[in-house]
Structure formats: C-alpha cells, structure tokens
Design a protein around this motif. Structure first.
Motif, PDB file in Angstrom:
ATOM      1  N   GLU A  75       0.833  -1.211   0.000  1.00 20.94           N
ATOM      2  CA  GLU A  75       0.000   0.000   0.000  1.00 20.94           C
ATOM      3  C   GLU A  75       0.871   1.266   0.000  1.00 20.94           C
ATOM      4  N   ASP A  76       1.917   1.239   0.840  1.00 21.05           N
ATOM      5  CA  ASP A  76       2.828   2.399   0.910  1.00 21.05           C
ATOM      6  C   ASP A  76       3.513   2.624  -0.436  1.00 21.05           C
ATOM      7  N   ILE A  77       4.019   1.545  -1.018  1.00 22.63           N
ATOM      8  CA  ILE A  77       4.777   1.678  -2.267  1.00 22.63           C
ATOM      9  C   ILE A  77       3.876   2.241  -3.369  1.00 22.63           C
ATOM     10  N   LEU A  78       2.639   1.748  -3.392  1.00 28.17           N
ATOM     11  CA  LEU A  78       1.677   2.231  -4.381  1.00 28.17           C
ATOM     12  C   LEU A  78       1.397   3.725  -4.183  1.00 28.17           C
ATOM     13  N   MET A  79       1.208   4.118  -2.934  1.00 23.48           N
ATOM     14  CA  MET A  79       0.909   5.528  -2.656  1.00 23.48           C
ATOM     15  C   MET A  79       2.119   6.414  -2.989  1.00 23.48           C
ATOM     16  N   VAL A  80       3.280   5.967  -2.556  1.00 25.18           N
ATOM     17  CA  VAL A  80       4.492   6.756  -2.795  1.00 25.18           C
ATOM     18  C   VAL A  80       4.719   6.935  -4.300  1.00 25.18           C
ATOM     19  N   ALA A  81       4.557   5.853  -5.046  1.00 30.00           N
ATOM     20  CA  ALA A  81       4.810   5.939  -6.491  1.00 30.00           C
ATOM     21  C   ALA A  81       3.796   6.859  -7.174  1.00 30.00           C
ATOM     22  N   THR A  82       2.514   6.726  -6.819  1.00 25.70           N
ATOM     23  CA  THR A  82       1.523   7.587  -7.491  1.00 25.70           C
ATOM     24  C   THR A  82       1.715   9.055  -7.084  1.00 25.70           C
ATOM     25  N   ASP A  83       2.009   9.294  -5.812  1.00 19.08           N
ATOM     26  CA  ASP A  83       2.239  10.690  -5.382  1.00 19.08           C
ATOM     27  C   ASP A  83       3.431  11.293  -6.130  1.00 19.08           C
ATOM     28  N   VAL A  84       4.525  10.530  -6.202  1.00 17.41           N
ATOM     29  CA  VAL A  84       5.738  11.052  -6.849  1.00 17.41           C
ATOM     30  C   VAL A  84       5.459  11.363  -8.326  1.00 17.41           C
ATOM     31  N   ILE A  85       4.760  10.471  -8.996  1.00 16.96           N
ATOM     32  CA  ILE A  85       4.458  10.705 -10.426  1.00 16.96           C
ATOM     33  C   ILE A  85       3.608  11.976 -10.580  1.00 16.96           C
ATOM     34  N   LYS A  86       2.605  12.118  -9.716  1.00 13.51           N
ATOM     35  CA  LYS A  86       1.726  13.302  -9.812  1.00 13.51           C
ATOM     36  C   LYS A  86       2.500  14.593  -9.545  1.00 13.51           C
ATOM     37  N   GLU A  87       3.445  14.525  -8.609  1.00 15.37           N
ATOM     38  CA  GLU A  87       4.229  15.724  -8.290  1.00 15.37           C
ATOM     39  C   GLU A  87       5.133  16.119  -9.474  1.00 15.37           C
ATOM     40  N   PHE A  88       5.737  15.121 -10.095  1.00 16.74           N
ATOM     41  CA  PHE A  88       6.555  15.450 -11.280  1.00 16.74           C
ATOM     42  C   PHE A  88       5.663  16.032 -12.382  1.00 16.74           C
ATOM     43  N   SER A  92       5.451  20.043 -14.588  1.00 21.55           N
ATOM     44  CA  SER A  92       5.599  20.006 -16.064  1.00 21.55           C
ATOM     45  C   SER A  92       6.672  19.039 -16.553  1.00 21.55           C
ATOM     46  N   VAL A  93       6.864  17.959 -15.815  1.00 18.46           N
ATOM     47  CA  VAL A  93       7.717  16.890 -16.342  1.00 18.46           C
ATOM     48  C   VAL A  93       6.829  16.057 -17.267  1.00 18.46           C
ATOM     49  N   ASP A 132      -0.693  14.022 -17.837  1.00 19.47           N
ATOM     50  CA  ASP A 132       0.106  14.357 -19.019  1.00 19.47           C
ATOM     51  C   ASP A 132       1.588  14.088 -18.746  1.00 19.47           C
ATOM     52  N   ILE A 133       1.907  12.813 -18.527  1.00 17.99           N
ATOM     53  CA  ILE A 133       3.303  12.448 -18.276  1.00 17.99           C
ATOM     54  C   ILE A 133       3.496  10.988 -18.694  1.00 17.99           C
ATOM     55  N   ASP A 134       4.570  10.731 -19.416  1.00 17.24           N
ATOM     56  CA  ASP A 134       4.899   9.366 -19.837  1.00 17.24           C
ATOM     57  C   ASP A 134       5.948   8.843 -18.851  1.00 17.24           C
ATOM     58  N   VAL A 135       5.619   7.747 -18.169  1.00 20.35           N
ATOM     59  CA  VAL A 135       6.515   7.246 -17.121  1.00 20.35           C
ATOM     60  C   VAL A 135       7.054   5.865 -17.485  1.00 20.35           C
ATOM     61  N   ARG A 136       8.349   5.693 -17.326  1.00 21.38           N
ATOM     62  CA  ARG A 136       8.991   4.384 -17.546  1.00 21.38           C
ATOM     63  C   ARG A 136       9.742   4.021 -16.272  1.00 21.38           C
ATOM     64  N   VAL A 330       9.498   6.168 -31.528  1.00 24.03           N
ATOM     65  CA  VAL A 330       8.165   6.787 -31.741  1.00 24.03           C
ATOM     66  C   VAL A 330       7.779   7.695 -30.577  1.00 24.03           C
ATOM     67  N   VAL A 331       8.146   7.273 -29.373  1.00 20.14           N
ATOM     68  CA  VAL A 331       7.817   8.096 -28.197  1.00 20.14           C
ATOM     69  C   VAL A 331       8.651   9.382 -28.211  1.00 20.14           C
ATOM     70  N   LYS A 332       9.916   9.238 -28.594  1.00 16.69           N
ATOM     71  CA  LYS A 332      10.772  10.436 -28.684  1.00 16.69           C
ATOM     72  C   LYS A 332      10.173  11.424 -29.685  1.00 16.69           C
ATOM     73  N   GLU A 333       9.682  10.902 -30.800  1.00 16.18           N
ATOM     74  CA  GLU A 333       9.068  11.748 -31.831  1.00 16.18           C
ATOM     75  C   GLU A 333       7.845  12.480 -31.260  1.00 16.18           C
ATOM     76  N   GLN A 334       7.027  11.747 -30.483  1.00 11.90           N
ATOM     77  CA  GLN A 334       5.838  12.374 -29.870  1.00 11.90           C
ATOM     78  C   GLN A 334       6.253  13.473 -28.900  1.00 11.90           C
ATOM     79  N   LEU A 335       7.317  13.218 -28.165  1.00 12.07           N
ATOM     80  CA  LEU A 335       7.777  14.226 -27.200  1.00 12.07           C
ATOM     81  C   LEU A 335       8.289  15.469 -27.927  1.00 12.07           C
TER      82      LEU A 335
END
Ligand SMILES: CNc1ncnc2c1ncn2[C@@H]1O[C@H](COP(=O)(O)O)[C@@H](O)[C@H]1O
Ligand SMILES: [Zn+2]
Length: 348
Positions: A75-88, A92-93, A132-136, A330-335
């Motif tokens: 649960e913690d890992i899921l929350m931490v990961a989603t929060d971090v992605i949203k903050e980035f 405007s990352v 609006d963020i592509d995450v890998r 293709v992703v680089k082209e989209q970016l």
C-alpha cells in the motif's frame, strides 16, 4: 528569484531521467506515512535535508534507511509511487524515468517481482487518470548487495522488459559508492546489456574510483549518473573523459544532490560547467527530490542562474534531453512534437 522566473521554469516542459523513488517522496507524503506509523517515532528532520543544510554522502544513506522503514508495505509503495508521479507531472515533467531497488521480502512482505509489479501498477493508474506524463521504470541494483542479487535482478528485469508493455526499459546501479566492488557485478551487467536492457550507472560519484569507472565505461553504459570525478581537474583522467566522449554517453547531473551531499563544494564548481562547455549531452535531474528538498524546475533555474544561461539555452537543454531517454523512437518523436506545440505557451 522573482515569480516570473520561477513560473517560467515551472511551465518549461521537462524530462526527468534520474529519480530514485524512495528519495523522491515529498514532505506531504512523508507526513501521511508518519501519521500511519507513529510507533516508529520518525520525525520529519530525519527524512529530508533542508535549505542551506548539508550532510556527508554517508549520512544521506542513513536517511534512505529511515524512509525505507516508513515505506514498507504494498500500500505504501503504491501511494508513494503515485504521489511522486503526480508531483513530477505538476512540475511540467512530460517524461519521467523512475528507478527503484526491489528490497528483500523480509523488509517489505513483497517479493522483488511483486515490488516491481506494484510500481508498474502505480504507473498504469496514473496513465488511466490521464496525467500528461509518460513514465517508464528502471529496475535498480544496489551495489552493496553483491553479484548474486545483481544477477537475480537482471533476470527479473529481463522478464519485465518483455512483459510490461514497454514500461520497464532498463537497469540502474546505485547505492553507497564506497561500499562493494563493482567488478563482481560486471557479468550481470554484461548479460543485461546483451538482452536489450538499457544501463544507467552511477559512476565516479566519489573520488578515486578511476579503475572502477574505467571498467564500467568499457561496457559501455547508455547513461552515466553524476560522473562527478571523471574529468582531470578533480582527480579523474583524460582517458576517462575520452571514453565518455567517444561513446557519446549522456550524463545525468543533479546539482543540489551533489552540493547537499558534499561531493561538490558549491553550485558554481559543479561539473555541469565542464561538460556543458564541451557540448556533451547533459541532462539536469533531481536524484532525490524529497531528501534534497528540490524540484526539477528548481534545478533548471539554479543551473541557469549559476552558469548565466538564457531561457532559450535552458529550453534547448530540456529539448535535447528527449534524445537521452530510453524510450522507443516513436515516443521520442511524440515528445519532440509536444515541445513544438508547447513552445508558444512557454515563450508567449
Ligand atoms: C545521493 N546519491 C546517491 N548515490 C547512490 N545511490 C543513491 C543515491 N541516492 C539514492 N540512491 C539509491 O536509491 C535508494 C533509494 O531509493 P529506492 O529505495 O531505490 O527507491 C538508496 O537506498 C540508494 O540505493
Ligand atoms: Zn542517484
């Protein structure tokens, strides 16, 4: 710094390539975790290094131990990961490569496989929300854990490379640079490279690692984290620099992390200057935005003010970072298209 400058760097579309998940946990998320686990008696001052404060690199690694105590369930890992992605995303990352070390099952109740799956789930949840963020994801190897764990991690990453719909793109090697021998990890890293995993390696983060850095550069890696002590002016060597140039290996540079972790004496002495002047590909990154209390927009602003770079130069830097990602063409082209579309809003 005035608000206009701050606003410009916040709006500037950016690429983040060097972010350790558990080092990126924000103040707000740490608050939630501390409330959930009062019995741990953890205070905020133990998880972050504030403005004007510094720690030795060794002390920074103690901070990660405290954060790992707070982040120890699915649960913690899921929350931490989603929060971090949203903050980035809020900064405007537009493209983010997160990295994290799957821990031992006894510390999280999760197998290493489940750990990676949980982060992938967080990435997918954010995608489904339409952020609006592509995450890998880069699976991280902690050098302290030795060759067996490294090989196990490589095999797992290989599986995810094939099964994660392109989300797992490579490997990171990190952890306390003063501990463990990288030589013993080479077979695992060679195998990873042959199976198509991209490699981002922490390299020459501390002085006197010439031999180790040389061995790693012979792989060669696809990107270098820090590379603080590669160049001759700080005890590196021209031979090492020549290898980086010959293979055109981009550097991930984290100004505040290096200054607060005291491997660089002050911002103006950061090795960004050396590599930027050579015209070598450099990508500004945060490393651990939570621990070092920063944001990617702040790092861009700092680089610009420290080295006297124009807004146009910083735009170019963020745009060129697209070429250094581990995303498919293709992703680089989209970016690149996204940057073109956003330009009129950033430079009205
Ligand atoms: C400051 N410079 C650094 N140098 C080397 N490794 C670092 C690091 N900052 C972070 N890490 C690595 O990332 C882990 C925390 O995130 P994860 O639990 O993997 O998500 C740390 O334990 C360390 O292995
Ligand atoms: Zn790092």
């Amino acid at each position: 710094m005035n608000n206009d400058t701050e606003e410009f760097y916040r709006r500037l579309p950016k690429v983040e390539l060097h972010a350790h998940l558990n080092g990126s946990v924000s103040w707000e998320t740490i608050e939630k975790l501390i409330k959930k686990k009062p019995h741990l008696n953890i205070e905020h001052s133990m998880t972050a290094i504030g403005r004007g404060q510094r720690r030795t690199l060794d002390e920074c690694f103690q901070v990660f131990k405290v954060i790992h105590q707070l982040v120890d369930t699915e649960e913690d890992i899921l929350m931490v990961a989603t929060d971090v992605i949203k903050e980035f995303a809020a900064d405007s990352v537009k493209y983010l490569e997160l990295r994290s070390t799957p821990r031992e099952e006894k510390n999280t109740g999760l197998t290493k496989r489940k750990y990676i799956e949980t982060i992938i789930r967080a990435i997918q949840m954010c995608k489904n929300e339409g952020l609006d963020i592509d995450v890998r994801f880069l699976v991280a190897i902690d050098r302290r854990n030795g060759p067996e764990v490294a090989m196990e991690t490589v095999k797992l990453a290989e599986e995810f490379l094939l099964s994660s719909d392109g989300l797992v793109v490579g490997l990171d090697v990190s952890g306390d640079p003063t501990v463990g021998s990288v030589k013993t990890l080479l077979p695992a890293l060679e195998r990873a490279k042959n199976s198509g995993l991209k490699l981002s390696l922490h390299l020459s983060e501390v002085p006197s690692q010439l031999e180790e850095s040389d061995l790693l550069l012979n792989l060669p890696p696809d990107r270098i984290g820090h590379g603080t002590f590669l160049h001759p002016e700080v005890g590196g060597s021209q031979g090492l620099v020549d290898k980086v140039l010959k293979h055109n290996i981009p550097l991930e540079l984290c100004l505040t992390s290096n200054v607060k972790g005291q491997t660089v004496p002050c911002y103006s002495k950061h090795h960004f200057k050396y590599w930027y002047q050579l015209g070598h590909p450099t990508v500004i990154c945060t490393d651990d935005k939570g621990v070092f209390c920063t944001e990617l927009s702040q790092e861009y602003q700092l680089a610009a003010s420290t080295f006297g770079l124009s807004r146009e130069a910083m735009w170019k830097l963020s745009q060129q970072a697209i070429d250094c990602t581990f995303a498919p063409e293709v992703v680089k082209e989209q970016l690149r298209q996204k940057w073109t579309d956003l330009q009129p809003q950033v430079f009205p």
